[in-house]
Design an enzyme around this catalytic site. Structure first.
Site, short mmCIF file in Angstrom:
data_model
loop_
_atom_site.label_atom_id
_atom_site.label_comp_id
_atom_site.label_asym_id
_atom_site.label_seq_id
_atom_site.Cartn_x
_atom_site.Cartn_y
_atom_site.Cartn_z
N ARG A 69 50.66 42.34 31.05
CA ARG A 69 49.98 42.45 29.85
C ARG A 69 50.55 43.47 29.05
O ARG A 69 50.89 43.33 27.77
CB ARG A 69 48.56 42.09 29.83
N ARG B 299 46.48 35.92 44.91
CA ARG B 299 45.42 35.11 45.05
C ARG B 299 45.87 33.61 45.04
O ARG B 299 46.88 33.41 44.08
CB ARG B 299 44.34 35.22 44.07
N GLU C 101 41.23 28.76 50.48
CA GLU C 101 41.10 29.34 51.80
C GLU C 101 39.78 29.14 52.54
O GLU C 101 38.73 29.34 51.90
CB GLU C 101 41.37 30.84 51.70
N HIS D 69 46.54 35.03 54.77
CA HIS D 69 46.02 36.34 54.00
C HIS D 69 45.69 37.60 54.71
O HIS D 69 44.87 38.20 54.99
CB HIS D 69 44.49 35.92 53.36
C1 DGY Z 1 42.65 42.40 48.95
O1 DGY Z 1 42.45 43.82 49.16
O2 DGY Z 1 42.09 42.08 47.61
C2 DGY Z 1 43.45 41.67 49.79
O3 DGY Z 1 43.79 40.45 49.32
C3 DGY Z 1 42.53 41.42 51.10
O4 DGY Z 1 43.13 42.27 52.07
#
Ligand code: DGY
Length: 339
Positions: free
Chosen positions: A180, A241, A270, A288
Protein backbone atom coordinates in the site's frame (compact mmCIF):
# COMPACT_ATOMS: atom_id res chain seq x y z
CA UNK A 1 -4.57 -18.56 49.09
CA UNK A 2 -2.32 -17.56 46.19
CA UNK A 3 -2.24 -13.87 45.30
CA UNK A 4 -0.28 -14.50 42.15
CA UNK A 5 -1.71 -13.81 38.73
CA UNK A 6 -2.83 -16.81 36.73
CA UNK A 7 -1.87 -17.42 33.10
CA UNK A 8 -3.34 -19.99 30.74
CA UNK A 9 -1.05 -21.36 28.03
CA UNK A 10 -3.24 -22.89 25.35
CA UNK A 11 -0.49 -24.88 23.59
CA UNK A 12 2.33 -27.06 24.86
CA UNK A 13 5.48 -24.92 25.09
CA UNK A 14 9.16 -25.50 25.84
CA UNK A 15 9.44 -26.59 29.49
CA UNK A 16 12.25 -24.19 30.36
CA UNK A 17 10.34 -21.24 28.88
CA UNK A 18 7.29 -22.19 30.94
CA UNK A 19 9.52 -22.49 34.02
CA UNK A 20 10.58 -18.87 33.55
CA UNK A 21 6.91 -17.82 33.38
CA UNK A 22 6.16 -19.85 36.47
CA UNK A 23 8.67 -17.88 38.51
CA UNK A 24 6.19 -15.00 38.42
CA UNK A 25 2.70 -16.43 37.95
CA UNK A 26 0.63 -19.55 38.46
CA UNK A 27 0.24 -21.33 35.17
CA UNK A 28 -2.29 -23.63 33.65
CA UNK A 29 -0.49 -25.03 30.62
CA UNK A 30 -2.03 -27.41 28.13
CA UNK A 31 0.04 -30.57 27.81
CA UNK A 32 -1.53 -31.67 24.54
CA UNK A 33 -2.05 -29.74 21.30
CA UNK A 34 -5.76 -29.46 20.56
CA UNK A 35 -8.40 -27.06 19.35
CA UNK A 36 -10.50 -25.26 21.95
CA UNK A 37 -14.05 -24.48 20.91
CA UNK A 38 -15.56 -21.04 21.48
CA UNK A 39 -17.26 -22.02 24.73
CA UNK A 40 -14.14 -23.55 26.25
CA UNK A 41 -12.01 -20.63 25.16
CA UNK A 42 -14.45 -18.23 26.81
CA UNK A 43 -14.39 -20.19 30.07
CA UNK A 44 -10.62 -20.53 30.08
CA UNK A 45 -10.05 -16.83 29.48
CA UNK A 46 -12.57 -15.84 32.17
CA UNK A 47 -10.56 -17.76 34.76
CA UNK A 48 -7.15 -16.12 34.19
CA UNK A 49 -5.38 -12.77 34.22
CA UNK A 50 -3.30 -13.50 31.15
CA UNK A 51 -3.09 -16.02 28.34
CA UNK A 52 -0.63 -17.21 25.74
CA UNK A 53 -2.63 -18.53 22.82
CA UNK A 54 -2.16 -19.76 19.27
CA UNK A 55 -3.65 -18.89 15.89
CA UNK A 56 -6.33 -21.57 16.24
CA UNK A 57 -7.74 -19.74 19.28
CA UNK A 58 -10.17 -17.14 17.96
CA UNK A 59 -10.97 -14.33 20.35
CA UNK A 60 -13.81 -11.93 19.52
CA UNK A 61 -16.31 -9.80 21.38
CA UNK A 62 -18.44 -12.83 22.30
CA UNK A 63 -15.42 -14.55 23.85
CA UNK A 64 -14.95 -11.61 26.17
CA UNK A 65 -18.54 -11.10 27.34
CA UNK A 66 -18.64 -10.99 31.14
CA UNK A 67 -14.86 -11.26 31.43
CA UNK A 68 -13.61 -8.62 33.83
CA UNK A 69 -10.46 -10.43 34.87
CA UNK A 70 -8.37 -10.89 31.72
CA UNK A 71 -5.66 -8.22 31.26
CA UNK A 72 -3.41 -9.53 28.52
CA UNK A 73 -3.46 -11.94 25.58
CA UNK A 74 -0.14 -12.90 24.09
CA UNK A 75 -0.44 -14.38 20.59
CA UNK A 76 2.16 -16.98 19.62
CA UNK A 77 2.43 -15.56 16.11
CA UNK A 78 3.18 -12.32 14.35
CA UNK A 79 -0.13 -12.44 12.46
CA UNK A 80 -3.18 -11.79 14.62
CA UNK A 81 -6.17 -12.29 12.37
CA UNK A 82 -7.47 -14.66 15.09
CA UNK A 83 -7.90 -11.68 17.42
CA UNK A 84 -10.59 -9.00 17.28
CA UNK A 85 -8.34 -6.14 18.33
CA UNK A 86 -11.18 -3.66 18.58
CA UNK A 87 -13.10 -5.92 20.94
CA UNK A 88 -10.00 -6.54 23.05
CA UNK A 89 -9.25 -2.83 23.24
CA UNK A 90 -12.83 -2.03 24.24
CA UNK A 91 -12.58 -4.68 26.94
CA UNK A 92 -9.30 -3.19 28.17
CA UNK A 93 -7.33 -6.29 27.28
CA UNK A 94 -3.80 -5.78 26.00
CA UNK A 95 -2.98 -7.88 22.91
CA UNK A 96 0.60 -8.72 21.95
CA UNK A 97 2.28 -10.68 19.16
CA UNK A 98 5.71 -11.99 18.15
CA UNK A 99 7.10 -9.77 15.37
CA UNK A 100 10.71 -9.59 14.17
CA UNK A 101 12.02 -12.83 15.70
CA UNK A 102 10.61 -14.91 12.86
CA UNK A 103 11.40 -12.67 9.88
CA UNK A 104 14.48 -14.45 8.60
CA UNK A 105 13.24 -17.99 9.24
CA UNK A 106 9.97 -17.31 7.46
CA UNK A 107 11.80 -15.68 4.55
CA UNK A 108 14.06 -18.75 4.32
CA UNK A 109 10.95 -20.87 4.07
CA UNK A 110 9.47 -18.75 1.30
CA UNK A 111 12.56 -19.64 -0.68
CA UNK A 112 12.22 -23.30 0.22
CA UNK A 113 8.71 -23.26 -1.26
CA UNK A 114 9.76 -21.17 -4.26
CA UNK A 115 12.53 -23.60 -5.16
CA UNK A 116 10.53 -26.71 -4.38
CA UNK A 117 7.53 -25.59 -6.44
CA UNK A 118 9.54 -24.24 -9.37
CA UNK A 119 11.82 -27.28 -9.57
CA UNK A 120 9.11 -29.86 -8.85
CA UNK A 121 10.83 -31.26 -5.79
CA UNK A 122 7.69 -32.69 -4.18
CA UNK A 123 6.43 -34.54 -7.22
CA UNK A 124 9.91 -35.86 -8.11
CA UNK A 125 10.46 -37.18 -4.61
CA UNK A 126 7.08 -38.89 -4.54
CA UNK A 127 7.87 -40.48 -7.92
CA UNK A 128 11.26 -41.72 -6.73
CA UNK A 129 9.97 -43.04 -3.41
CA UNK A 130 7.24 -44.90 -5.27
CA UNK A 131 10.02 -46.91 -6.98
CA UNK A 132 9.24 -45.50 -10.41
CA UNK A 133 12.85 -44.68 -11.35
CA UNK A 134 13.58 -48.03 -12.91
CA UNK A 135 15.32 -47.51 -16.20
CA UNK A 136 16.65 -44.54 -18.05
CA UNK A 137 15.02 -41.21 -17.36
CA UNK A 138 14.06 -39.01 -20.28
CA UNK A 139 16.20 -35.93 -20.87
CA UNK A 140 13.07 -33.82 -20.92
CA UNK A 141 11.57 -35.27 -17.74
CA UNK A 142 11.13 -33.06 -14.68
CA UNK A 143 11.57 -29.79 -16.48
CA UNK A 144 10.96 -26.96 -14.04
CA UNK A 145 10.98 -23.18 -14.07
CA UNK A 146 14.26 -21.31 -13.48
CA UNK A 147 14.54 -18.82 -10.68
CA UNK A 148 17.89 -17.27 -11.55
CA UNK A 149 17.62 -14.37 -13.92
CA UNK A 150 13.81 -14.19 -13.59
CA UNK A 151 11.52 -11.66 -11.94
CA UNK A 152 10.47 -12.14 -8.35
CA UNK A 153 7.29 -10.35 -7.29
CA UNK A 154 6.48 -9.72 -3.64
CA UNK A 155 2.99 -8.71 -2.57
CA UNK A 156 3.28 -7.20 0.92
CA UNK A 157 6.62 -5.64 1.73
CA UNK A 158 6.81 -5.64 5.51
CA UNK A 159 9.83 -7.02 7.33
CA UNK A 160 9.34 -10.58 6.05
CA UNK A 161 8.79 -9.40 2.47
CA UNK A 162 11.98 -7.38 2.70
CA UNK A 163 13.89 -10.41 3.98
CA UNK A 164 12.55 -12.44 1.04
CA UNK A 165 13.69 -9.68 -1.34
CA UNK A 166 17.20 -9.46 0.07
CA UNK A 167 17.78 -13.15 -0.63
CA UNK A 168 16.98 -12.68 -4.32
CA UNK A 169 20.31 -11.09 -5.14
CA UNK A 170 21.96 -14.50 -4.81
CA UNK A 171 19.74 -15.68 -7.64
CA UNK A 172 20.36 -12.67 -9.86
CA UNK A 173 16.66 -11.90 -9.87
CA UNK A 174 14.91 -8.65 -10.63
CA UNK A 175 12.68 -7.83 -7.66
CA UNK A 176 9.36 -5.99 -7.92
CA UNK A 177 7.01 -5.38 -5.04
CA UNK A 178 3.63 -3.97 -4.29
CA UNK A 179 2.64 -2.57 -0.95
CA UNK A 180 0.00 0.00 0.00
CA UNK A 181 2.78 2.41 0.85
CA UNK A 182 6.05 2.63 -0.96
CA UNK A 183 9.16 1.89 1.11
CA UNK A 184 11.66 4.67 1.81
CA UNK A 185 14.36 4.82 -0.88
CA UNK A 186 17.17 3.50 1.39
CA UNK A 187 15.09 0.41 2.23
CA UNK A 188 14.23 -0.15 -1.45
CA UNK A 189 17.91 0.09 -2.17
CA UNK A 190 18.88 -2.52 0.44
CA UNK A 191 16.21 -4.83 -0.96
CA UNK A 192 17.13 -3.97 -4.55
CA UNK A 193 13.39 -3.87 -5.15
CA UNK A 194 11.17 -1.57 -7.21
CA UNK A 195 7.58 -0.59 -6.31
CA UNK A 196 4.98 -1.25 -9.01
CA UNK A 197 1.20 -1.23 -8.94
CA UNK A 198 -0.56 -4.50 -8.29
CA UNK A 199 -1.51 -5.15 -11.91
CA UNK A 200 2.07 -4.67 -13.09
CA UNK A 201 3.32 -6.92 -10.32
CA UNK A 202 0.97 -9.67 -11.46
CA UNK A 203 1.81 -9.22 -15.14
CA UNK A 204 5.59 -9.06 -14.71
CA UNK A 205 6.39 -11.66 -12.05
CA UNK A 206 7.68 -15.11 -12.94
CA UNK A 207 7.48 -16.01 -9.26
CA UNK A 208 5.05 -14.26 -6.93
CA UNK A 209 5.26 -14.50 -3.14
CA UNK A 210 2.43 -13.39 -0.86
CA UNK A 211 3.61 -11.92 2.43
CA UNK A 212 0.81 -9.56 3.41
CA UNK A 213 -1.47 -9.54 6.46
CA UNK A 214 -4.93 -11.06 6.14
CA UNK A 215 -7.76 -8.60 6.71
CA UNK A 216 -11.24 -8.11 5.28
CA UNK A 217 -9.58 -5.95 2.61
CA UNK A 218 -7.02 -8.55 1.57
CA UNK A 219 -9.51 -11.46 1.52
CA UNK A 220 -9.05 -13.30 -1.82
CA UNK A 221 -6.68 -10.62 -3.04
CA UNK A 222 -5.58 -13.30 -5.49
CA UNK A 223 -8.67 -14.57 -7.27
CA UNK A 224 -9.51 -15.69 -10.79
CA UNK A 225 -8.99 -12.22 -12.29
CA UNK A 226 -5.59 -11.77 -10.67
CA UNK A 227 -4.46 -15.28 -11.62
CA UNK A 228 -5.46 -14.57 -15.21
CA UNK A 229 -3.23 -11.50 -15.18
CA UNK A 230 -0.24 -13.57 -14.08
CA UNK A 231 2.14 -14.92 -16.71
CA UNK A 232 1.46 -18.32 -18.17
CA UNK A 233 4.02 -20.67 -16.57
CA UNK A 234 4.52 -18.56 -13.46
CA UNK A 235 4.71 -19.78 -9.86
CA UNK A 236 2.73 -18.60 -6.82
CA UNK A 237 3.90 -19.01 -3.22
CA UNK A 238 1.78 -18.19 -0.16
CA UNK A 239 3.47 -18.06 3.25
CA UNK A 240 1.07 -15.54 4.80
CA UNK A 241 -2.57 -16.58 5.25
CA UNK A 242 -4.73 -18.93 3.22
CA UNK A 243 -7.63 -16.51 2.93
CA UNK A 244 -5.55 -14.26 0.67
CA UNK A 245 -6.09 -16.72 -2.18
CA UNK A 246 -9.29 -18.00 -3.75
CA UNK A 247 -8.23 -21.64 -3.61
CA UNK A 248 -10.83 -22.86 -6.10
CA UNK A 249 -9.57 -20.32 -8.64
CA UNK A 250 -5.96 -21.31 -7.93
CA UNK A 251 -6.75 -24.99 -8.43
CA UNK A 252 -8.46 -24.17 -11.74
CA UNK A 253 -5.51 -22.11 -12.94
CA UNK A 254 -3.07 -24.91 -12.12
CA UNK A 255 -5.30 -27.56 -13.64
CA UNK A 256 -5.57 -25.58 -16.88
CA UNK A 257 -1.76 -25.14 -16.93
CA UNK A 258 -1.87 -21.35 -16.69
CA UNK A 259 0.16 -21.30 -13.50
CA UNK A 260 3.02 -23.81 -13.63
CA UNK A 261 3.18 -24.48 -9.92
CA UNK A 262 2.33 -23.27 -6.44
CA UNK A 263 3.90 -23.54 -3.01
CA UNK A 264 1.46 -23.23 -0.14
CA UNK A 265 2.12 -23.16 3.59
CA UNK A 266 -1.27 -21.74 4.57
CA UNK A 267 -4.91 -22.53 3.76
CA UNK A 268 -8.20 -20.71 4.04
CA UNK A 269 -9.80 -23.36 6.23
CA UNK A 270 -6.82 -24.77 8.15
CA UNK A 271 -6.23 -27.55 8.91
CA UNK A 272 -8.38 -28.50 5.92
CA UNK A 273 -6.81 -28.18 2.49
CA UNK A 274 -8.98 -27.43 -0.54
CA UNK A 275 -9.44 -31.00 -1.83
CA UNK A 276 -8.48 -30.37 -5.45
CA UNK A 277 -5.13 -28.91 -4.40
CA UNK A 278 -4.27 -32.18 -2.68
CA UNK A 279 -4.57 -33.97 -6.00
CA UNK A 280 -2.38 -31.63 -8.04
CA UNK A 281 1.23 -32.82 -8.35
CA UNK A 282 2.45 -29.32 -9.22
CA UNK A 283 1.53 -27.95 -5.77
CA UNK A 284 3.93 -28.18 -2.86
CA UNK A 285 1.96 -28.23 0.38
CA UNK A 286 3.15 -27.80 3.95
CA UNK A 287 1.24 -27.46 7.23
CA UNK A 288 1.76 -23.78 8.20
CA UNK A 289 5.34 -24.25 9.37
CA UNK A 290 7.01 -21.12 7.99
CA UNK A 291 8.40 -20.02 11.36
CA UNK A 292 9.17 -23.54 12.55
CA UNK A 293 12.90 -23.66 13.11
CA UNK A 294 14.08 -24.76 16.54
CA UNK A 295 15.66 -21.40 17.33
CA UNK A 296 12.81 -19.27 16.03
CA UNK A 297 10.01 -21.17 17.73
CA UNK A 298 11.94 -20.86 20.99
CA UNK A 299 12.43 -17.12 20.42
CA UNK A 300 8.72 -16.73 19.71
CA UNK A 301 7.86 -18.55 22.94
CA UNK A 302 10.29 -16.38 24.93
CA UNK A 303 8.81 -13.24 23.42
CA UNK A 304 5.26 -14.42 24.17
CA UNK A 305 6.28 -14.94 27.80
CA UNK A 306 7.94 -11.50 27.96
CA UNK A 307 4.75 -9.98 26.56
CA UNK A 308 2.39 -11.62 29.03
CA UNK A 309 4.60 -10.91 32.03
CA UNK A 310 5.15 -7.27 31.10
CA UNK A 311 1.42 -6.87 30.36
CA UNK A 312 0.71 -8.04 33.91
CA UNK A 313 3.27 -5.59 35.27
CA UNK A 314 5.76 -8.34 36.16
CA UNK A 315 9.36 -9.21 35.33
CA UNK A 316 12.22 -7.06 34.03
CA UNK A 317 10.03 -5.43 31.34
CA UNK A 318 7.06 -4.77 33.66
CA UNK A 319 4.58 -2.39 32.03
CA UNK A 320 6.64 -2.26 28.81
CA UNK A 321 5.66 -5.30 26.75
CA UNK A 322 8.05 -5.73 23.81
CA UNK A 323 5.30 -6.19 21.21
CA UNK A 324 1.94 -4.64 22.07
CA UNK A 325 -0.65 -4.55 19.27
CA UNK A 326 -3.04 -2.17 21.05
CA UNK A 327 -0.77 -0.03 23.27
CA UNK A 328 -3.74 2.31 23.87
CA UNK A 329 -4.83 -0.17 26.52
CA UNK A 330 -1.60 0.37 28.42
CA UNK A 331 -1.94 4.12 28.19
CA UNK A 332 -5.52 4.02 29.46
CA UNK A 333 -4.77 1.60 32.24
CA UNK A 334 -4.78 3.05 35.70
CA UNK A 335 -2.96 1.15 38.46
CA UNK A 336 -5.42 -1.20 40.11
CA UNK A 337 -8.34 -0.28 37.82
CA UNK A 338 -8.78 -3.86 36.56
CA UNK A 339 -6.99 -5.91 39.15
C1 DGY B 1 2.73 -16.12 12.26
O1 DGY B 1 3.55 -15.90 13.15
O2 DGY B 1 1.82 -15.34 11.97
C2 DGY B 1 2.86 -17.42 11.56
O3 DGY B 1 1.98 -17.54 10.53
C3 DGY B 1 2.67 -18.55 12.56
O4 DGY B 1 3.85 -19.21 12.74
Amino acid sequence: MSKRFKVWVSRPLFADVLARLEQYVDIDAEAVERVHDAQELKQRLAAVDGAIIGLADRVDAATLVGNDRLRVISNLAVGYNNLDIEALTLAGVLACNTPEVLNETTADYAWALLLAAARRVGAAERWLRAGRWRGAMRFDDWLGVDLHGRTLGILGMGRIGQAVARRASGFDMRVLYHNRSRLPAPVESVCAARWVDKAELLRESDHLVLVLPYTSESHHIIGAAELALMKRGSVLVNIARGGLVDEAALAASLREGHLAAAGLDVYEDEPLVYPELLGLEQVVLSPHLGSASADTRRNMAELAVDNVLAGLGLGPKAGRPPAPINPRVLEARRPGSKA
